[in-house]
Design a protein around this motif. Structure first.
Motif, PDB file in Angstrom:
ATOM      1  N   ALA A  85       0.860  -1.189   0.000  1.00  0.00           N
ATOM      2  CA  ALA A  85       0.000   0.000   0.000  1.00  0.00           C
ATOM      3  C   ALA A  85       0.892   1.232   0.000  1.00  0.00           C
ATOM      4  O   ALA A  85       1.836   1.334   0.783  1.00  0.00           O
ATOM      5  N   GLY A  86       0.619   2.146  -0.903  1.00  0.00           N
ATOM      6  CA  GLY A  86       1.479   3.297  -1.085  1.00  0.00           C
ATOM      7  C   GLY A  86       2.427   3.138  -2.252  1.00  0.00           C
ATOM      8  O   GLY A  86       3.052   4.099  -2.703  1.00  0.00           O
ATOM      9  N   GLU A  88       1.344   1.170  -5.132  1.00  0.00           N
ATOM     10  CA  GLU A  88       0.418   0.365  -5.925  1.00  0.00           C
ATOM     11  C   GLU A  88       0.877   0.169  -7.373  1.00  0.00           C
ATOM     12  O   GLU A  88       0.821  -0.946  -7.905  1.00  0.00           O
ATOM     13  N   VAL A 109      -7.508  -5.395  -3.620  1.00  0.00           N
ATOM     14  CA  VAL A 109      -6.799  -5.006  -2.405  1.00  0.00           C
ATOM     15  C   VAL A 109      -6.932  -6.194  -1.453  1.00  0.00           C
ATOM     16  O   VAL A 109      -8.040  -6.519  -1.014  1.00  0.00           O
ATOM     17  N   PRO A 113      -5.722  -1.758   4.049  1.00  0.00           N
ATOM     18  CA  PRO A 113      -4.410  -1.271   4.507  1.00  0.00           C
ATOM     19  C   PRO A 113      -4.468  -0.740   5.938  1.00  0.00           C
ATOM     20  O   PRO A 113      -5.272   0.143   6.240  1.00  0.00           O
ATOM     21  N   GLY A 118      -8.648   2.642   3.055  1.00  0.00           N
ATOM     22  CA  GLY A 118      -7.567   2.928   2.128  1.00  0.00           C
ATOM     23  C   GLY A 118      -7.997   3.638   0.857  1.00  0.00           C
ATOM     24  O   GLY A 118      -7.699   3.159  -0.246  1.00  0.00           O
ATOM     25  N   THR A 121      -5.186   4.189  -1.692  1.00  0.00           N
ATOM     26  CA  THR A 121      -4.866   2.971  -2.446  1.00  0.00           C
ATOM     27  C   THR A 121      -5.905   2.730  -3.525  1.00  0.00           C
ATOM     28  O   THR A 121      -5.581   2.382  -4.675  1.00  0.00           O
ATOM     29  N   TRP A 122      -7.154   2.938  -3.186  1.00  0.00           N
ATOM     30  CA  TRP A 122      -8.233   2.706  -4.147  1.00  0.00           C
ATOM     31  C   TRP A 122      -8.132   3.660  -5.334  1.00  0.00           C
ATOM     32  O   TRP A 122      -8.394   3.267  -6.481  1.00  0.00           O
ATOM     33  N   GLU A 124      -5.438   4.672  -6.653  1.00  0.00           N
ATOM     34  CA  GLU A 124      -4.418   4.093  -7.530  1.00  0.00           C
ATOM     35  C   GLU A 124      -4.958   2.883  -8.281  1.00  0.00           C
ATOM     36  O   GLU A 124      -4.553   2.620  -9.423  1.00  0.00           O
TER      37      GLU A 124
END
Length: 261
Positions: A85-86, A88, A109, A113, A118, A121-122, A124
């Motif tokens: 995560a971070g 991606e 995912v 996270p 997150g 993240t989503w 990305e």
């Protein structure tokens, strides 16, 4: 099983389709993973589930390429491990390099996270879909409120939530919540999450002349839940998808649902 039409497909909310039965590959590595995927594809499977965390993406990809089945006919899922995560874009690029594929059909995912939804993240994930690296995007092990947060923050709802699922873990409310949101439920560990020796399951299997494992897979199908049973044994791989020659009655489904207590 001899044809692609043997295993029905389920509509996803983004307009794509996913075979309702696939092969799970958790805890399979090296030649074991390769041979299992090759056998599954030879047996008629067109859906294979892997993850970065499983450390078998290379074997899964090689099996898909070596199978002779056209790439567009095989639905391949992989997942972002929590520690990525971070990072991606780097993670999906690595997954594609490992599998040797130009895209995955579904990127999930793997876990929320740090236990949170997150949304970064989503975002990305949405970008990766827009760039053609993943055809569809979803989540795994997410609660309904976490899915709602992603939807509200991004305007994009995950098409799948992959969760541990079996008759012993049946939750009608959770299933309804996913369906209401247009999220396709996908069950993993269908056998490990329950007791294949349960008398109710054994009796229903006997009545249909099938195995308890086949009844569990069929129960998922009857509920419209995508299921990815895992096995490295050729005979079991074949049997796990050979569930379309019988149906469960309403009473049998009710008995199985009640195994959740």
């Amino acid at each position: 099983m001899t044809s692609r039409d043997t295993i029905p497909e389920v509509d996803l909310s983004d307009g794509r389709r996913i075979p309702i039965v696939g092969l799970g590959t958790w805890q399979m590595t090296g030649d074991t993973a390769y041979r299992a995927v090759r056998h599954a594809l030879d047996a008629g499977y067109r859906h294979v589930d892997t993850a970065t965390m499983y450390r078998n993406e290379a074997e899964v990809g090689r099996a898909v390429r070596d199978s002779g089945v056209p790439r567009e006919q095989v639905f391949v899922t992989t997942k972002l491990q929590p520690r990525d995560a971070g990072h991606e874009r780097r993670a999906i690029t690595s997954s594609l390099r490992e599998t040797g594929l130009d895209y995955v059909d579904l990127w999930l995912v793997h876990w929320p996270p740090d236990g949170q939804a997150g949304p970064a993240t989503w975002t990305e994930f949405v970008a990766a879909r827009e760039d053609g690296l993943a055809r569809s995007i979803g989540v795994s092990n997410y609660s309904t409120p976490q899915i709602d947060e992603l939807s509200e923050r991004s305007g994009v709802t995950p098409v799948v939530n992959q969760i541990r699922w079996s008759p012993a873990r049946y939750d009608a409310q959770r299933l309804a919540q996913l369906h209401e949101r247009g999220v396709t439920p996908e069950g993993y560990s269908p056998f490990r999450a329950g007791d294949l020796a349960d008398p109710v399951l054994v009796q229903i299997a006997h009545d249909h002349g099938v195995s308890p494992a086949q009844v569990v897979v069929r129960w998922h199908v009857e509920h419209g839940v995508v299921v990815i049973p895992k096995s490295a044994t050729p005979e079991r791989i074949t049997a796990n998808a050979d569930v379309f020659g019988f149906s469960l009655t309403d009473d049998e489904m009710a008995q199985l649902d009640q195994l959740s207590g």
